[in-house]
Enzyme design. Structure first.
Site, mmCIF file in Angstrom:
data_model
loop_
_atom_site.group_PDB
_atom_site.id
_atom_site.type_symbol
_atom_site.label_atom_id
_atom_site.label_comp_id
_atom_site.label_asym_id
_atom_site.label_seq_id
_atom_site.Cartn_x
_atom_site.Cartn_y
_atom_site.Cartn_z
ATOM 1 N N HIS A 136 0.874 -1.172 0.000
ATOM 2 C CA HIS A 136 0.000 0.000 0.000
ATOM 3 C C HIS A 136 0.917 1.229 0.000
ATOM 4 O O HIS A 136 2.045 1.160 0.503
ATOM 5 C CB HIS A 136 -0.832 -0.052 1.290
ATOM 6 C CG HIS A 136 -1.897 0.980 1.418
ATOM 7 N ND1 HIS A 136 -1.629 2.266 1.787
ATOM 8 C CD2 HIS A 136 -3.246 0.904 1.247
ATOM 9 C CE1 HIS A 136 -2.769 2.956 1.847
ATOM 10 N NE2 HIS A 136 -3.764 2.143 1.517
ATOM 11 N N ASP A 213 3.006 -4.777 7.576
ATOM 12 C CA ASP A 213 1.786 -3.976 7.480
ATOM 13 C C ASP A 213 0.615 -4.955 7.545
ATOM 14 O O ASP A 213 0.331 -5.657 6.579
ATOM 15 C CB ASP A 213 1.789 -3.182 6.162
ATOM 16 C CG ASP A 213 0.439 -2.565 5.837
ATOM 17 O OD1 ASP A 213 -0.526 -2.746 6.611
ATOM 18 O OD2 ASP A 213 0.343 -1.904 4.785
ATOM 19 N N GLN A 216 -4.701 -5.309 6.538
ATOM 20 C CA GLN A 216 -5.715 -6.168 5.919
ATOM 21 C C GLN A 216 -5.708 -7.579 6.493
ATOM 22 O O GLN A 216 -6.593 -8.372 6.178
ATOM 23 C CB GLN A 216 -5.481 -6.253 4.398
ATOM 24 C CG GLN A 216 -5.646 -4.937 3.671
ATOM 25 C CD GLN A 216 -7.084 -4.450 3.680
ATOM 26 O OE1 GLN A 216 -8.024 -5.233 3.780
ATOM 27 N NE2 GLN A 216 -7.260 -3.153 3.574
ATOM 28 N N LYS A 239 -10.620 -1.201 10.622
ATOM 29 C CA LYS A 239 -10.826 -2.364 9.753
ATOM 30 C C LYS A 239 -11.202 -3.591 10.577
ATOM 31 O O LYS A 239 -11.397 -4.677 10.065
ATOM 32 C CB LYS A 239 -9.573 -2.627 8.932
ATOM 33 C CG LYS A 239 -9.271 -1.495 7.940
ATOM 34 C CD LYS A 239 -8.228 -1.892 6.925
ATOM 35 C CE LYS A 239 -7.523 -0.704 6.303
ATOM 36 N NZ LYS A 239 -8.353 0.056 5.377
ATOM 37 N N CYS A 377 -4.888 2.840 -3.529
ATOM 38 C CA CYS A 377 -3.617 3.269 -2.923
ATOM 39 C C CYS A 377 -2.529 2.229 -3.153
ATOM 40 O O CYS A 377 -1.691 1.989 -2.275
ATOM 41 C CB CYS A 377 -3.761 3.555 -1.422
ATOM 42 S SG CYS A 377 -4.881 4.909 -1.089
#
Lengths: 419, 159
Positions: A136, A213, A216, A239, A377
């Site tokens: 991202h 990261d 997600q 999220k 993104c």
């Protein structure tokens, strides 16, 4: 803990009553121009159950004050509740210690913290930082800024036509100049789940720390930072059915202690004079100013909620939706799924021949269907697949099979409009 | 419903068979318009002689709204004076942003089918990009962006 105030109990869902779980989300009862909302933009932000909303209201109506400061009752309550939220996060990702959990404003803030706190202190001219094509923008741009400032170099791991990382190529990128790896756990644009354990182990063989990261991944995969042995892990509350404006950075205590502070201000100091400031211990060293107290406590309540259902059950339910949606989409002529990795979360990026994603999004919206359209993104991913943008449907555990059917019908409507 | 009227036959027709599509070999004015938010990109070439637009063409990658807007715009300004074109640019921007009262006299004609766009804030820029780019071309500015509304005035002439 707050679990006493959360109506959800694991045993209540032993029969996995997903309709009952869905009923926890008041926003899903909305109508958009008379049509029931079909919310398939969960990878951008998930919705909030009543239990978390209630927790925010209870905090704001009976527990709010600033933390770590006054000796009065409310300040003590708020400080304790904020600390409990930190402990919930520690438990959620199996960190060794609660001080390894830093509250940030979200994943982007967490990554920037590592860039400033670790990168600016330890990365020097000529050093190399490894990133992947799937990152991202939030895990690209901070490192580019650092590379420009220091004269360091970014090396990029390629992906194959399915949207999977080429791990052999990753391993070939390592040399004596490699000083850092930034790696997305799950691709937000494609849903690819990356083999991060293997990649972390390889980096560690070369003495290189790894930032994951997890924005997600955390909502869909059980994250155990000790088993992964990652050095940093970042994700956002919104999220995970929590509020916006808060997230965490997990970091190994020794690394966090060696790092320089990111933001200066109150709470991050032990003592201040105009000659010299002594910094506070972790995690406070990285939490300058009044933190998002309410949001952090809401985050803790969201973790309670998700743990009560169980991430494993959530993942299984969502994968069934993914398989069904993939099958249905593959049957529509002109629809192409971008990202067909063997290991995926419930994210489907797709294109329709001859129709721009923004037109797809606008026409689906007419049927109350919310999907994301654009580059997500993740422009390097779009460039790799030679598309300017895609439409993306991303599913959560409160979505229904009938909502997949509505998406399929909606796509057929789009094709009819453009016939 | 807004969307239904937005994607009415005339817009879809211009999307399928865009008028004045391509690039002029001999252009006196040229500009590239870009919407960085969605990646839309538009290339406008035109021949201006004695303040009259003798010919105009566009090409690029964009959504149906943007392509139809560009197609209808080129048809509307071809053969017209620079002043007429600038009046249309002004009126179209006012229309798309909901500031134009279409019951009052204006010069937009069929372009008023874009009036529904004002209810879709995220798509307003798609419709406006061609007009923004035309303004930049007329002002001899090579690049226009939906993210810099002053670009048409701010950059000095390069042609």
């Amino acid at each position: 803990m707050d679990s006493a105030n959360i109506s959800l109990k694991p045993e209540a869902f032993s029969d996995l009553d997903w309709e009952k779980i869905r009923a926890d989300f008041p926003i899903l009862k909305l109508k958009i121009d008379g049509k029931p909302l079909i919310y398939l933009d969960n990878a951008a932000s998930s919705q909030m159950p009543q239990q978390v909303i209630d927790r925010l209201v209870r905090y704001q109506t009976t527990q709010h004050a600033n933390i770590n400061r006054a000796v009065h009752y409310l300040s003590e309550v708020a400080t304790m509740e904020y600390h409990k939220a930190r402990c919930r996060l520690q438990q959620f990702i199996n960190a060794r210690e609660d001080r390894e959990i830093i509250f940030t404003s979200g994943t982007t803030d967490s990554i920037n913290l590592v860039m400033h706190g670790y990168g600016r202190k330890f990365i020097k001219a000529g050093d190399e930082i490894i990133l992947t094509t799937l990152e991202h923008h939030s895990n690209i741009v901070p490192w580019q800024m650092l590379a420009n400032e220091k004269g360091a170099k970014i090396r990029v791991v390629p992906i194959n036509d399915k949207g999977e990382l080429e791990v052999d190529e990753y391993e070939k990128l390592f040399n004596e100049r490699t000083k850092f790896v930034g790696l997305i756990h799950v691709s937000n644009a494609l849903g690819t789940i990356n083999p991060i354990k293997r990649m972390i182990d390889f980096a560690h063989q070369h003495g290189v720390p790894v930032l994951i990261d997890g924005a997600q991944a955390a909502p869909h995969i059980i994250v155990d930072v000790q088993a992964l042995d990652c050095d940093f892990y970042a994700f956002s509350a919104h999220k995970l059915c929590g509020p916006t404006g808060v997230g965490i950075l997990y970091g190994k205590a020794a690394l966090l202690e060696a790092m320089q502070p990111f933001k200066g201000g109150g709470d991050m100091i032990a003592s201040v004079s105009f000659e010299k400031t002594t910094y506070n211990t972790i995690p406070h060293k990285f939490e300058a100013g009044t933190p998002p107290i309410a949001a952090a406590i809401g985050f803790g309540a969201a973790i309670d909620y998700l743990m009560a259902i169980g991430i494993k059950s959530i993942a299984a339910y969502e994968l069934a939706l993914l398989d069904y949606a993939t099958e249905c989409l593959n049957e529509i002529p002109g629809v192409r799924i971008i990202g067909t990795a063997a290991e995926k979360t419930a994210v489907i990026s797709f294109t329709i021949d001859g129709i721009h994603p923004h037109d797809i999004g606008t026409i689906l919206n007419q049927d109350g269907i919310a999907v994301r359209t654009g580059h997500h993104c993740a422009q390097p991913v779009m460039q790799r697949f030679k598309v300017p943008a895609t439409s993306r449907a991303s599913f959560a555990f409160y979505n229904r099979k009938t909502e997949v059917d509505a998406l399929i019908a909606g796509i057929k409507t789009v094709q009819k409009v453009f016939l | 419903m807004v969307t239904k009227s937005l994607y009415q036959e005339v817009i879809l027709d211009h999307n399928r068979k865009p008028r004045n599509y391509g690039k002029l070999d001999y252009a006196s004015h040229h500009a590239v318009g870009h919407n960085p938010l969605c990646g839309d990109r538009l290339d406008i070439t035109l021949q201006l002689e004695n303040d009259q637009i003798n010919n105009i063409a566009f090409e690029g990658e964009s959504c149906a709204i943007c392509k139809a807007s560009a197609s209808m715009m080129t048809a509307a300004v071809k053969g017209r004076s620079r002043l007429d074109a600038e009046i249309l640019i002004h009126e179209f921007r006012e229309l798309a942003t909901g500031k134009l009262d279409i019951d009052h006299p204006h010069h937009l004609g069929r372009l008023t089918i874009f009036s529904g766009i004002r209810d879709l804030p995220t798509r307003v820029k798609c419709a406006i990009l061609p007009w923004h780019t035309l303004q930049a071309a007329l002002n001899s500015i090579d690049n226009a962006s939906t993210e810099n509304n002053d670009s048409a005035q701010a950059v000095s002439s390069k042609l």
